[in-house]
Design a protein around this motif. Structure first.
Motif, mmCIF file in Angstrom:
data_model
loop_
_atom_site.group_PDB
_atom_site.id
_atom_site.type_symbol
_atom_site.label_atom_id
_atom_site.label_comp_id
_atom_site.label_asym_id
_atom_site.label_seq_id
_atom_site.Cartn_x
_atom_site.Cartn_y
_atom_site.Cartn_z
ATOM 1 N N ALA A 214 52.680 37.052 38.935
ATOM 2 C CA ALA A 214 51.968 37.326 40.040
ATOM 3 C C ALA A 214 51.282 36.057 40.309
ATOM 4 N N LEU A 215 51.188 36.064 41.505
ATOM 5 C CA LEU A 215 50.497 34.636 41.870
ATOM 6 C C LEU A 215 49.360 35.135 43.380
ATOM 7 N N SER A 216 48.462 35.623 43.015
ATOM 8 C CA SER A 216 47.496 35.885 44.040
ATOM 9 C C SER A 216 46.739 34.731 44.848
ATOM 10 N N ALA A 217 47.006 34.353 45.972
ATOM 11 C CA ALA A 217 46.320 33.233 46.720
ATOM 12 C C ALA A 217 46.691 33.485 48.146
ATOM 13 N N GLY A 218 45.706 32.917 48.809
ATOM 14 C CA GLY A 218 45.529 33.351 50.337
ATOM 15 C C GLY A 218 44.927 34.343 50.667
#
Ligand SMILES: *Cc1c(COP(=O)(O)O)cnc(C)c1O
Length: 248
Positions: A214-218
């Motif tokens: 998971a990559l939580s960005a933005g």
């Protein structure tokens, strides 16, 4: 469904539906531009400062994931939403003090803001005692390597705030499941530059932790750049729910 949270005013529902349509179109366009499958990106509705009724309305419109940044507000809201018979996935995305972990592990499905070994240990103890399954955790990364505003420092072996030591502590904790990384673009940074750097950090991180994808960005202002650099989760508040009265 007689609870007040279930009573969604039709005009507010229409406003949220319009916001949601706009944000979904932006996400779809960004995925298309990046050559990515739309299903790879989950939108988290950041409902801080907004009432439980908005969460209920958003769930009715198909929103599955909700983000909050303050325990006191989130705990009360999660209770009201549950009483209305709605069970979204709750993401805790704010700075977390160790004296709040016992509360957070009761309603949160994911904690995205773990940035020290001490916090990971406190969450592990609380989750092991207070949950029947592990808590999903994202390790927060400080893209500009300034931990003052939260986040671990990439390429640091500092036993308390280095990304490597914190990720290793989460991975080794029986009450936690290391799911990936979270970051906020630093103030004053161009989003492309910030998320390009984050993508490099994430690639190195995944070579050590291949399951933690998971990559939580933005957020509202920069979700396109984040999706272009591999975000799997975008955290959208104001573009969906309207401008918050105070910045926080
Ligand atoms: C408030 C907040 C968001 C949402 O910000 P918007 O600009 O309103 O979309 C995302 N992430 C974190 C960590 C936040 O605190």
């Amino acid at each position: 469904m007689t609870d007040s949270a279930a009573l969604v005013r039709p005009d507010r529902r229409a406003e949220l539906a319009a916001g949601l349509a706009r944000v979904r179109a932006r996400i779809a366009d960004a995925c298309a531009a990046a050559g990515r499958d739309r299903a790879e990106v989950t939108m988290i509705a950041v409902t801080k400062t907004y009432p439980a009724a908005d969460v209920v309305a958003l769930a009715g419109l198909g929103v599955t994931d909700v983000g909050e940044n303050r325990d006191q507000e989130a705990a009360a809201k999660a209770g009201e939403v549950a009483a209305a018979g709605v069970t979204p996935r709750w993401h805790f995305i704010g700075r977390l003090q160790r004296n709040k972990v016992k509360s957070v592990i009761r309603y949160a499905d994911v904690v995205q803001s773990v940035d020290s070994v001490r916090l990971a240990s406190a969450l592990d103890v609380a989750a092991t005692a207070g949950r029947d399954r592990p808590l999903d955790v994202l390790v927060q990364v400080s893209i500009d390597a300034d931990p003052a505003r939260g986040g671990t420092v990439p390429d640091s072996a500092d036993p308390d705030v280095g990304l490597g030591p914190v990720a290793a502590a989460v991975a080794a904790a029986p009450g936690l499941r290391l799911a990936g990384l979270m970051a906020v673009a630093p103030l004053g940074w161009e989003p492309e530059r910030a998320f390009d750097r984050l993508a490099a950090v994430a690639a190195a991180f995944r070579s050590d932790h291949p399951q933690a994808v998971a990559l939580s960005a933005g957020m509202s202002g920069d979700l396109e750049a984040a999706i272009g650099h591999g975000a799997t989760h975008v955290r959208v508040g104001s573009a969906l729910l309207g401008m918050r009265p105070t910045l926080r």
